[in-house]
Motif scaffolding. Structure first.
Motif, mmCIF file in Angstrom:
data_model
loop_
_atom_site.group_PDB
_atom_site.id
_atom_site.type_symbol
_atom_site.label_atom_id
_atom_site.label_comp_id
_atom_site.label_asym_id
_atom_site.label_seq_id
_atom_site.Cartn_x
_atom_site.Cartn_y
_atom_site.Cartn_z
ATOM 1 N N LYS A 102 0.812 -1.209 0.000
ATOM 2 C CA LYS A 102 0.000 0.000 0.000
ATOM 3 C C LYS A 102 0.850 1.265 0.000
ATOM 4 N N THR A 103 1.951 1.232 0.726
ATOM 5 C CA THR A 103 2.763 2.449 0.889
ATOM 6 C C THR A 103 4.075 2.409 0.123
ATOM 7 N N GLY A 104 4.488 1.226 -0.285
ATOM 8 C CA GLY A 104 5.800 1.114 -0.907
ATOM 9 C C GLY A 104 6.921 1.155 0.116
ATOM 10 N N GLY A 135 7.863 2.554 -13.971
ATOM 11 C CA GLY A 135 6.460 2.230 -14.168
ATOM 12 C C GLY A 135 5.506 3.349 -13.782
ATOM 13 N N GLY A 136 6.036 4.489 -13.393
ATOM 14 C CA GLY A 136 5.189 5.629 -13.068
ATOM 15 C C GLY A 136 4.631 5.627 -11.653
ATOM 16 N N LYS A 137 5.069 4.705 -10.801
ATOM 17 C CA LYS A 137 4.629 4.703 -9.396
ATOM 18 C C LYS A 137 5.571 5.596 -8.598
ATOM 19 N N LEU A 138 5.404 6.899 -8.812
ATOM 20 C CA LEU A 138 6.405 7.843 -8.331
ATOM 21 C C LEU A 138 6.399 7.982 -6.816
ATOM 22 N N GLU A 139 5.234 7.865 -6.197
ATOM 23 C CA GLU A 139 5.196 7.991 -4.736
ATOM 24 C C GLU A 139 5.949 6.833 -4.079
ATOM 25 N N HIS A 140 5.727 5.618 -4.596
ATOM 26 C CA HIS A 140 6.458 4.465 -4.079
ATOM 27 C C HIS A 140 7.954 4.613 -4.352
ATOM 28 N N ALA A 141 8.290 5.084 -5.554
ATOM 29 C CA ALA A 141 9.697 5.244 -5.913
ATOM 30 C C ALA A 141 10.378 6.247 -4.991
#
Length: 540
Positions: free
Chosen positions: A78-80, A375-381
């Motif tokens: 959920k949060t990465g 993959g565009g999951k910038l918050e997780h990144a």
């Protein structure tokens, strides 16, 4: 007590003598802590296993304790947010886990292991299948502070058949097989086993033992029978279980610790049984079996267990261990019960101790974070990059990745600081200086930008993007002639390369504007930019 941490196979080989010595001395040692088992098993987890090795005194003195462990990195989907877990090295493969100790120093050694572990970075410690005396286990657990950590113990009851896998059963073997039959088994079991073993002696049934020529055939046959019986229950895990068991059985054969009889009726295989042999502790440990479920008139399991026990007694072994689980059939063999413990120590706040990742896991975390970024999951990144940098502030790849991410969203001030730090880590990488210059330029610090672009070109004189960007900042500093010279040189290089991309268009547009602004008499003779003309010719 001094604790050394062993993480590579070369150093592991160097402690073989100490390992075998402690194993021989320790009454709580069991096969899944032996060098025979673990030295091969650890290689399946290269990069994640480690062994805590305890010395009573300083370097060069013999080891008095060994605790094999394995590190695992997990992520909150959920949060990465990433976190680390510590497992017993044999978790999910060995029926028993634990530690080896010189008996006289066991409690002190377990306390020293715990003090070392509590200062590592982890959120959970899985104490799965711990076969250890209460004295040792309490000495270990007592070193973890209850203010920040919690302990939870688990049952391991299989809901499908109500088998309790924390209950373990083993038969104590007498000096002769006849004594075992007469004094240990019930009358019905004894009579049945003798009747069918006479069929083996008479040739109506026969038993072979696995050898080099039959290894693959016999393993495949047994696992086929096992899959027929248990495959549906294992679901998606079936193939990985089969692969793992095949590796374990082959490896055990190679180390000489596999005993695997096969029961036949003529040329028809009825089943096979695989056990581990521990000559040091004088034990045989039943691991896995498979039988033809259609052969209902022949007690395949009883015959193969009886044969194995007979051979174990003949070799002078004192124990036949059925390992985990209270399946009803085990009680027919005159067994006694023991228990193993399954527990977890965990941080109450759900974060790693010290709120940092284990340094050994950073490369794996970075690989996952990169996939998020791409993959565009910038918050997780972003969360992953920051976790890496909280552990290692000079992690070059994370500095670059986070700098790229925050720059793309317009946070050039932080990007500038990240790239500035990175130039100290990797001062000879041109693209880092370029990124630093780009951030400075976005913040209107054109003098710093020009300097960064100059450093870029010192490292890579063909970095055309740096030449154009430097010209832009020179123009902003009212150094138009320098900018014009830079652009004209760039234009010649691009033309020589036959390029007609966006950089060519932008360079020509900026050069034209600067010349018009600084040279009033300047009139471009061609009615359209060179790049456009080239594109037109190409189109024609």
């Amino acid at each position: 007590m001094q604790i050394d941490v062993i993480t590579d196979t070369g150093k592991l080989e160097g402690i073989r003598e100490d390992w075998d010595r402690i194993y021989n001395e320790d009454p709580e040692a069991q096969f899944f802590l032996s060098w025979t088992w673990l030295s091969r098993h650890l290689r399946l987890y290269d990069g994640t296993w480690f062994v805590l090795a305890a010395r009573e005194d300083g370097p060069g003195t013999p080891y008095v304790g060994l605790m094999p462990l394995r590190l695992r990195t997990r992520m909150d989907t959920k949060t990465g947010h990433f976190f680390n877990e510590i497992n017993m090295a044999g978790n999910y493969a060995a029926d028993y886990t634990g530690a080896l100790c010189v008996p006289a120093l066991a409690q002190q050694t377990m306390q020293a292991f715990a003090r070392h572990i509590r200062n590592l970075a982890w959120t959970r410690i899985h104490l799965e299948n711990m076969r250890m005396s209460d004295e040792r286990l309490l000495a270990f657990l007592g070193q973890f502070p209850r203010e920040t950590l919690a302990l939870r113990e688990f049952s391991r009851v299989n809901k499908a058949d109500n088998v309790d896998n924390c209950r373990c059963f083993a038969a104590t073997l007498p000096e002769s097989f006849d004594a075992y039959l007469d004094n240990v088994l019930s009358t019905n079991t004894r009579q049945k086993l003798r009747r069918f073993m006479r069929k083996v002696e008479a040739g109506e049934l026969r038993i072979t033992h696995v050898d080099t020529g039959t290894l693959d055939r016999d393993i495949d046959m047994m696992l086929h029978f096992w899959r027929t019986r248990w495959g549906a229950r294992k679901g998606d895990r079936l193939q990985s279980i089969l692969r793992h068991n095949k590796v374990v059985l082959r490896t055990s054969f190679e180390t000489g610790s596999l005993f695997m009889p096969v029961l036949w009726q003529g040329d028809r295989p009825l089943g096979a049984l695989a056990s581990f042999v521990d000559p040091v502790k004088r034990e045989m440990l039943f691991y896995i079996s498979g039988r033809d479920e259609t052969a209902t008139s022949i007690p395949v399991g009883l015959i193969l267990h009886g044969h194995s026990i007979q051979l174990a007694i003949a070799r002078g072994f004192g124990t036949y261990d059925f390992l985990r689980g209270d399946e009803p059939y085990k009680f027919a063999f005159g067994v006694t019960e023991s228990k193993i413990r399954c527990a977890m120590i965990y941080t109450k706040d759900g974060l790693n101790v010290g709120n940092r990742l284990d340094p050994r896991t950073l490369d794996g975390v970075f690989a996952e974070v990169t996939r998020f970024h791409e993959g565009g999951k910038l918050e997780h990144a972003e969360n992953g990059y920051r976790q890496i940098l909280d552990t290692d502030p000079l992690h070059g790849k994370a500095l670059y990745g986070l700098g790229q991410l925050v720059s793309d969203r317009g946070d050039h001030r932080e990007a500038r600081q990240l790239f500035k730090t990175l130039t100290g880590v990797a001062p000879s990488v041109a693209k880092i200086w370029f990124r630093l210059g780009f951030s400075a330029q976005a913040l209107d610090d054109h003098a710093a930008a020009v300097e960064a672009f100059r450093r870029t070109l010192e490292l890579d004189r063909n970095f055309n993007g740096a030449k154009f960007s430097m010209a832009k900042s020179l123009a902003e500093l009212d150094r138009a002639e320098e900018a014009i010279d830079t652009l004209e040189a760039l234009e010649r290089e691009l033309e020589a390369q036959g390029r007609s991309d966006a950089l060519v268009v932008k360079a020509e547009a900026l050069l034209t504007r600067l010349k018009r602004e600084t040279r009033p008499s300047y009139i471009r003779l061609d009615p359209q930019p060179k790049s456009a003309a080239r594109q037109l010719v190409t189109a024609i």
